[in-house]
Motif scaffolding. Structure first.
Motif, PDB file in Angstrom:
ATOM      1  N   PHE A 112       5.231   0.539   4.401  1.00 15.07           N
ATOM      2  CA  PHE A 112       4.139  -0.413   4.144  1.00 15.07           C
ATOM      3  C   PHE A 112       4.600  -1.586   3.295  1.00 15.07           C
ATOM      4  O   PHE A 112       4.166  -2.710   3.470  1.00 15.07           O
ATOM      5  CB  PHE A 112       2.983   0.311   3.446  1.00 15.07           C
ATOM      6  N   TYR A 113       5.507  -1.316   2.367  1.00 18.70           N
ATOM      7  CA  TYR A 113       5.881  -2.330   1.384  1.00 18.70           C
ATOM      8  C   TYR A 113       7.132  -3.081   1.815  1.00 18.70           C
ATOM      9  O   TYR A 113       8.162  -2.483   2.113  1.00 18.70           O
ATOM     10  CB  TYR A 113       6.101  -1.675   0.019  1.00 18.70           C
TER      11      TYR A 113
ATOM     12  N   CYS B  99      -2.164  -5.590  -2.640  1.00 18.78           N
ATOM     13  CA  CYS B  99      -2.264  -4.685  -3.788  1.00 18.78           C
ATOM     14  C   CYS B  99      -2.918  -5.346  -4.995  1.00 18.78           C
ATOM     15  O   CYS B  99      -3.204  -4.676  -5.989  1.00 18.78           O
ATOM     16  CB  CYS B  99      -0.900  -4.118  -4.166  1.00 18.78           C
TER      17      CYS B  99
ATOM     18  N   SER C 293      -1.922   2.314  -4.343  1.00 14.99           N
ATOM     19  CA  SER C 293      -0.500   2.108  -4.532  1.00 14.99           C
ATOM     20  C   SER C 293       0.029   2.912  -5.720  1.00 14.99           C
ATOM     21  O   SER C 293       1.107   3.502  -5.653  1.00 14.99           O
ATOM     22  CB  SER C 293      -0.236   0.611  -4.722  1.00 14.99           C
ATOM     23  N   ILE C 294      -0.722   2.964  -6.806  1.00 12.53           N
ATOM     24  CA  ILE C 294      -0.286   3.769  -7.960  1.00 12.53           C
ATOM     25  C   ILE C 294      -0.258   5.251  -7.587  1.00 12.53           C
ATOM     26  O   ILE C 294       0.598   6.007  -8.033  1.00 12.53           O
ATOM     27  CB  ILE C 294      -1.198   3.531  -9.190  1.00 12.53           C
ATOM     28  N   GLU C 295      -1.186   5.635  -6.722  1.00 12.44           N
ATOM     29  CA  GLU C 295      -1.221   7.047  -6.304  1.00 12.44           C
ATOM     30  C   GLU C 295      -0.077   7.399  -5.359  1.00 12.44           C
ATOM     31  O   GLU C 295       0.093   8.553  -4.992  1.00 12.44           O
ATOM     32  CB  GLU C 295      -2.572   7.356  -5.638  1.00 12.44           C
ATOM     33  N   GLY C 296       0.698   6.372  -4.957  1.00 11.14           N
ATOM     34  CA  GLY C 296       1.853   6.626  -4.104  1.00 11.14           C
ATOM     35  C   GLY C 296       1.568   6.468  -2.623  1.00 11.14           C
ATOM     36  O   GLY C 296       2.313   6.959  -1.782  1.00 11.14           O
ATOM     37  N   LYS C 297       0.466   5.818  -2.298  1.00  8.35           N
ATOM     38  CA  LYS C 297       0.099   5.665  -0.888  1.00  8.35           C
ATOM     39  C   LYS C 297       0.322   4.232  -0.419  1.00  8.35           C
ATOM     40  O   LYS C 297       0.706   3.364  -1.195  1.00  8.35           O
ATOM     41  CB  LYS C 297      -1.386   6.026  -0.705  1.00  8.35           C
ATOM     42  N   ARG C 298       0.022   3.985   0.859  1.00 13.38           N
ATOM     43  CA  ARG C 298       0.009   2.615   1.359  1.00 13.38           C
ATOM     44  C   ARG C 298      -1.012   1.833   0.557  1.00 13.38           C
ATOM     45  O   ARG C 298      -2.074   2.347   0.216  1.00 13.38           O
ATOM     46  CB  ARG C 298      -0.450   2.589   2.824  1.00 13.38           C
ATOM     47  N   GLY C 299      -0.707   0.587   0.278  1.00 13.42           N
ATOM     48  CA  GLY C 299      -1.628  -0.217  -0.521  1.00 13.42           C
ATOM     49  C   GLY C 299      -2.770  -0.771   0.309  1.00 13.42           C
ATOM     50  O   GLY C 299      -2.848  -1.963   0.556  1.00 13.42           O
ATOM     51  N   GLN C 300      -3.649   0.110   0.763  1.00  9.06           N
ATOM     52  CA  GLN C 300      -4.772  -0.339   1.582  1.00  9.06           C
ATOM     53  C   GLN C 300      -6.076  -0.161   0.823  1.00  9.06           C
ATOM     54  O   GLN C 300      -6.279   0.862   0.180  1.00  9.06           O
ATOM     55  CB  GLN C 300      -4.825   0.459   2.883  1.00  9.06           C
TER      56      GLN C 300
END
Lengths: 194, 570
Positions: A83-84, B289, B298-305
């Motif tokens: 994603f990043y 983000c 994103s902080i939780e470690g997932k895709r920043g959606q």
């Protein structure tokens, strides 16, 4: 476009007999990051940064090893990693030259910088020179519009650039990118990752 | 650290500074540094040593002084003399004249509007203190706000003070900060955990105030976060910073280490039961983000959606716990509000927009750089008095505020006061504070296309209106610029704007049409000229004659392009 997916069915994740996620890296993550987060998954992004910092990029095998270490599915780790934009899933050059392509730089002739580097290095944005020394990319706003145009060379920002100034900067880069330091940081405390 | 120890650090630092007759400040922010401010500093140090002046003079590197266009900047305290465009070879002259009259050829006029029209609250320490030394921050009153909050006030009183100040979120939306804090303070979670997040994922093209504050005054943000944590009842904070800001990240890491060493972060701060820790989270190049729910993912470690709201993060945020998210500049306003009181802050600005706002001036304006002005100041004073107007004798055409979520305002809005409501009414937004000034060489349709390309490539892809809509709008804008568009294309563009605006999941999609809508509204003649050229070309094409074909624009649509043939600009 983070949502565009690549077909990886033909790709093999395993490329090396020795693990990328060494015991040293694992210990670093265990000591520095596990205590700070309530879930192991939250350590995934810092861990990806750490792998990238160590190897210059993130091999598929390392993503698989990280997933196992963090007790999440490999697909979940891959989902986040792809994603990043700043995670490099293919090798990049020793020096990453990111030219700002934002509006303020564009108004101040930033495009000339990219065109100059295209010719000078013989690569298109996103590509790496055959000797593995330089990778050229265009980046979104680097937050220095008052001194446009700008470019980031690894972790050092260069401003009010001209093609000639870029030539001088490139000529002065040390052989080992680890020796390339930001002159405005007067202390030496950087360790791998954090 | 006890309150007495904090006082002692401040006094020792003040005394050690006062023992020098001359304190020479060299701006070491990125702008001056790229003009070799480091060499200037080196030469000044050498000259002081060569003249045996070590006991009377000191040289230090400081954060951004603001006038980036005239760097490297050097200021001499306590006389308050400022020199501009200093070269390493000027060092001997500067040292020789310390006790004499200043050097006129290098002198920077500190009475010019660039300095006089500004009011510094957030940037009060930028250019005065060495951002790498916590002692200097303490010497100018740093951590006094936190001390006051922890030792003299209840959490509810802190929130009252912030509410009284009228401070509104500086990330762009302008939500009342006091109200947000009290919502988080009231929210409960079974295991009692709450979090404070500082949103330093500054990504709007044209905005760089957060980077500058983080690089020039990092402790200020830590203090603001700690005060917020005390007010809402959190013990853990995360600073989400863009990875593209390596210097800011380094300065923050060092500031956190220093604050922990002095026990200004950690357990039992100032001997009270309050404990607070801050960790840095590095982003990885995803603009979306900056949206609060995406940042949490994103902080939780997932895709920043992003995800739909409600529930708002104030009630259910990071790991389902009540979470306070504020922007860098919002936190930067907190320590002075605590030190001076909410009423002091509320006296600055307008009725609905209190305080000051930091703007990043860029583009076709003489004095580019960071400025801070009271809310309500007219645009004209920002661009023409502080900014010095348009260079090269060109004419002002438009100012873009609010980045990809904002709009382009034409000349007739120059006397409009700058505050949240006025900008919104005019079809733009305050945003995080980027201002890109454009002169008569810029093509407004191309500016709209540039921002649409940005939104298209940064769309996370979760919701259809944003993922598909931005791509379709981008294609239509390219078609218009390439003079292939018809009237129905322009109609379709208008419809798409409306659809994407009203049906997208998060702010990125909802505001993506703004640059198009505002240029359609204020510069319709530019769209019309391009569509007309298309009609003519088609007519010419159908007669088999190319006589009336207007000169081609650069057809390469993938390259952002602001300089466009003057024939399309009226």
């Amino acid at each position: 476009m983070a949502w565009i997916v690549e077909n990886r069915r033909e790709q093999s994740a395993r490329t090396s007999d020795t693990p990328y996620l060494t015991d040293e890296l694992k210990n670093h993550l265990r000591e520095k990051y596990f205590p700070r987060y309530p879930t192991k998954r939250a350590v995934l992004m810092p861990a990806l940064h750490l792998v990238q910092h160590t190897y210059g990029w993130i091999p598929m095998q390392a993503i698989e090893e990280l997933a196992e270490f963090l007790e999440i599915a490999p697909a979940e780790a891959l989902d986040t990693a792809t994603f990043y934009e700043e995670y490099w899933l293919k090798p990049k050059g020793k020096y990453l030259i990111g030219v700002c392509r934002s509006l303020a730089c564009e108004i101040c002739r930033g495009q000339e910088l990219t065109d100059h580097l295209r010719r000078k290095l013989g690569v298109e944005p996103g590509e790496t020179t055959p000797d593995g020394r330089f990778t050229l990319i265009e980046m979104e706003c680097l937050g220095s519009c008052g001194t446009a145009p700008v470019a980031l060379v690894n972790e050092v920002l260069h401003e009010e650039l001209t093609p000639e100034k870029l030539d001088r900067i490139i000529a002065s880069l040390p052989e080992d990118p680890h020796d390339y330091k930001d002159p405005s940081v007067t202390w030496e405390t950087e360790k791998a990752g954090h | 650290m006890t309150p007495e120890e904090l006082q002692k650090v401040a006094i020792i630092e003040q005394e050690s500074q006062e023992q020098y007759d001359h304190r020479i400040h060299v701006c070491m922010a990125a702008g001056c540094l790229s003009n070799r401010a480091d060499l200037v500093k080196q030469q000044l140090e050498k000259q002081i040593a060569a003249n045996g002046l070590e006991r009377r003079c000191t040289v230090k590197g400081v954060g951004c002084m603001g006038l980036c266009a005239a760097g490297p900047l050097v200021s001499i305290q306590p006389k308050g003399i400022m020199y501009q465009e200093v070269k390493p070879t000027d060092a001997p002259d500067i040292i020789q004249t310390l006790d004499k009259a200043p050097i006129e050829r290098l002198r920077c006029d500190t009475a010019m509007p660039f300095f006089k029209e500004q009011k510094k609250v957030v940037l009060e320490n930028c250019g005065l203190i060495d951002p790498e030394r916590v002692e200097e921050y303490i010497a100018v009153g740093g951590y006094q706000g936190l001390l006051k909050a922890l030792t003299e006030m209840q959490p509810a009183e802190v929130i009252e003070e912030v509410t009284r100040s009228g401070l509104r979120g500086r990330g762009g939306a302008g939500f009342p900060t006091g109200l947000k804090w009290s919502t988080v303070a009231k929210a409960q979670h079974p295991d009692g955990r709450k979090f404070v997040i500082c949103n330093a994922d500054e990504g709007d093209p044209g905005a760089f105030m957060d980077r500058s504050v983080l690089e020039s005054d990092p402790h200020r943000i830590l203090e603001g976060m700690a005060i917020a944590a005390y007010a809402v009842g959190a013990t853990q904070g995360y600073l989400y910073v863009r990875a593209e800001y390596p210097l800011a990240v380094k300065r923050l890491k060092q500031a956190i280490r220093q604050a922990e060493r002095l026990a200004l972060l950690g357990n039992n701060i100032f001997g009270t039961p309050f404990s607070f820790n801050v960790d840095i989270r590095l982003g990885a190049g995803a603009f979306v983000c900056g949206e609060e729910t995406a940042l949490i993912a994103s902080i939780e470690g997932k895709r920043g959606q992003p995800r739909p709201r409600p529930p708002f993060p104030a009630e259910s945020g990071l790991w389902g716990c009540p979470t306070l998210i504020n922007n860098v500049e919002t936190f930067a306003n907190i320590p002075p509000i605590l030190r001076n009181g909410g009423e002091w802050f509320a006296q600055i600005g307008t009725e609905k927009s209190k305080g000051t706002k930091v703007f990043a001036l860029a583009g076709r304006v003489k004095n580019t750089g960071l400025i801070e002005v009271p809310m309500g100041i007219p645009l004209r004073r920002i661009i023409f008095d502080i900014g010095g107007g348009i260079p090269d004798g060109r004419k002002f055409k438009a100012v873009q505020t609010g980045g990809p979520s904002g709009g382009c305002l034409p000349e007739r809005f120059l006397d409009m006061p700058v505050d949240y409501e006025s900008l919104m009414q005019a079809g733009s937004i305050m945003g995080s504070g980027g201002m890109i000034v454009m002169d008569d060489t810029s093509c407004m349709v191309d500016v709209a296309r540039y921002f649409m390309e940005f939104c298209m490539s940064e769309s996370c892809g979760k919701c259809v209106p944003c993922r598909v809509g931005t791509a379709q709008m981008h294609d239509l804008l390219v078609k218009i610029i390439e003079k292939r568009a018809t009237d129905s294309d322009v109609r379709l563009l208008n419809e798409l704007c409306d659809m994407v605006q009203s049906t997208s999941l998060c702010g990125l999609g909802q505001t993506a049409p703004n640059p198009v809508l505002s240029t359609l509204r204020y510069f319709p003649e530019e769209y019309e000229a391009l569509v007309q050229a298309g009609r003519e070309r088609e007519a010419a094409g159908s007669n088999g004659s190319a006589m009336h074909v207007a000169p081609q624009l650069k057809p390469n649509s993938t390259q952002p392009q602001a300089h466009v043939d003057s024939e399309v600009t009226p």
